[in-house]
Design an enzyme around this catalytic site. Structure first.
Site: not given
Ligand code: HEM
Ligand SMILES: *[C@@H]1O[C@H](CO)[C@@H](O)[C@H](O)[C@H]1NC(C)=O
Ligand SMILES: *[C@@H]1O[C@H](CO)[C@@H](O)[C@H](O)[C@H]1NC(C)=O
Length: 335
Positions: A66, A70, A98, A199
């Site tokens: 992530r 970002h 973040n 995700h």
């Molecule tokens: C398409 C638009 C996207 C939105 C709106 C979005 C939004 C989010 C949100 C809200 C979370 C949870 C944060 C939390 O509450 O702890 C999350 C987690 C995550 N996102 Fe996205 N995301 C997007 C695209 C991506 C992309 C492009 C990647 C990587 C290529 C990514 C990788 C991740 C990962 C791996 C997590 C888990 C993080 C953790 O376990 O700490 N996301 N995302």
């Protein structure tokens, strides 16, 4: 006559060469095996640190993946996410998308790799490249496909929390908003659908989706597009209390630490966690892509590596731009 023709040919050749050069210059001069001569163990060292950290806590991998996203969406992939705030500057890592969701331990993995790289080849490997390598390593260590990471990014000297909310998509975005947001970064809707597959690993705080459970809109308190059985389970894990908002749930309960296509199968079952996930099913063309990714593990893995490579080229600094930061948390020469 023949002479003049030949001279014309030479001029033409020179012109074509010049065109090619300026085109690659615009492409930003990244290359695979970039540190082959200058720091041959660079990618090995990063992989080693990521592997060690994930052996202790597999969940840290998701943070690193992530973090690369970002970093790239705010000022390009320039390591600006890694810079610490100072008394006079609130940095990206302290912006709402973040902090607190990115774990302090994940930033320490980058620090550990950087320390070893500085010891082995001082001033050579950028923090932005370390993050790009680490994101790839997470995919591999979670069971996804290896892809080559073109490198040569340089590190930026600017990091502003105020730029995070304006560039990073929130989980409330619908398909049009997501498509536009990614288009602003030079990525297609298909890239967006593919990259959302990230995700399939990691955790989310309840606050990122609790509106779908408790206060959706004036007609429905619960999002009617969310599978009711899954909603009931999520309500148990995320009670409607202030403490509930801070709980965390796996983003893909079937296989929370495996880089598979389960994310897309969840969407087919109305079990996308965020509005921004489930919205991929809202049109026939995007739903067809979700079907394809769900059904073809091999094709998805290949597409994901390609899309990550493309994302990794957003707004990179190269050549004499930026710097190679000594410490990923601090711009050079700042005391
Ligand atoms: C398409 C638009 C996207 C939105 C709106 C979005 C939004 C989010 C949100 C809200 C979370 C949870 C944060 C939390 O509450 O702890 C999350 C987690 C995550 N996102 Fe996205 N995301 C997007 C695209 C991506 C992309 C492009 C990647 C990587 C290529 C990514 C990788 C991740 C990962 C791996 C997590 C888990 C993080 C953790 O376990 O700490 N996301 N995302
Ligand atoms: C959730 O909590 C808020 C504030 O305490 C309250 O107004 C709302 O009615 C609750 N919603 C549900 C569905 O329990
Ligand atoms: C509430 O959400 C549902 C499902 O997305 C939608 O059909 C409905 O029009 C919305 N109602 C209002 C008042 O926005």
């Amino acid at each position: 006559m023949a002479m003049a023709f030949r001279r014309g040919g030479v001029v033409l050749l020179a012109f074509v060469l010049a065109l090619c050069l300026s085109a690659t210059e615009l492409e930003a001069r990244l290359g695979v095996d970039y540190y082959h001569k200058t720091c041959p163990h660079a990618e090995f060292i990063v992989m080693d640190e990521v592997k060690k950290a994930m052996a202790g806590d597999a969940g840290l991998g998701a943070d690193l993946l992530r973090m690369h996203f970002h970093d790239c969406f705010v000022r390009g992939c320039d390591g600006s996410l890694l810079i610490d705030s100072t008394p006079n500057n609130k940095a990206e890592k302290d912006g709402a998308p973040n902090n607190p969701s990115l774990e302090a331990e994940a930033f320490e993995i980058i620090d550990n790799a950087k320390k070893r790289l500085e010891a082995e080849c001082k001033g050579t490997v950028s923090c932005a490249d370390i993050l790009a390598f680490a994101a790839r390593d997470v995919v591999v260590l979670s069971g996804g496909f290896y892809y080559k990471v073109p490198a040569g990014r340089r590190d930026g000297r600017v990091s502003m929390a105020s730029e995070t909310l304006t560039n990073l998509p929130p989980p409330s975005f619908d398909l049009n908003q997501l498509t536009q947001n990614f288009a602003q970064k030079g990525l297609t809707q298909d890239d967006m659908i593919t990259l959302s597959g990230a995700h399939t690993i990691g955790q989310s705080h309840c606050s990122s989706f609790s509106n779908r459970l408790y206060n959706f809109n004036s007609t429905f308190s619960q999002d009617p597009t969310l599978d009711p059985a899954y909603a009931a389970q999520l309500k148990q894990e995320c009670p409607n209390t202030s403490g509930g908002a801070n709980q965390q749930v796996p983003m893909d309960p079937n296989s929370p630490t495996t880089f598979d296509t389960s994310y897309y199968r969840n969407l087919l079952a109305n079990r996308g966690l965020f509005t921004s996930d489930q919205t991929l099913m809202s049109t026939p063309t995007t739903a067809a892509k979700v079907w394809q990714n769900a059904a073809n593990w091999f094709a998805f893995q290949k597409k994901f590596g390609k899309a990550m490579t493309k994302m990794g080229k957003i707004g990179v600094l190269a050549g004499s731009q930026g710097e190679i930061r000594e410490n990923c948390r601090v711009v050079n020469g700042f005391h």
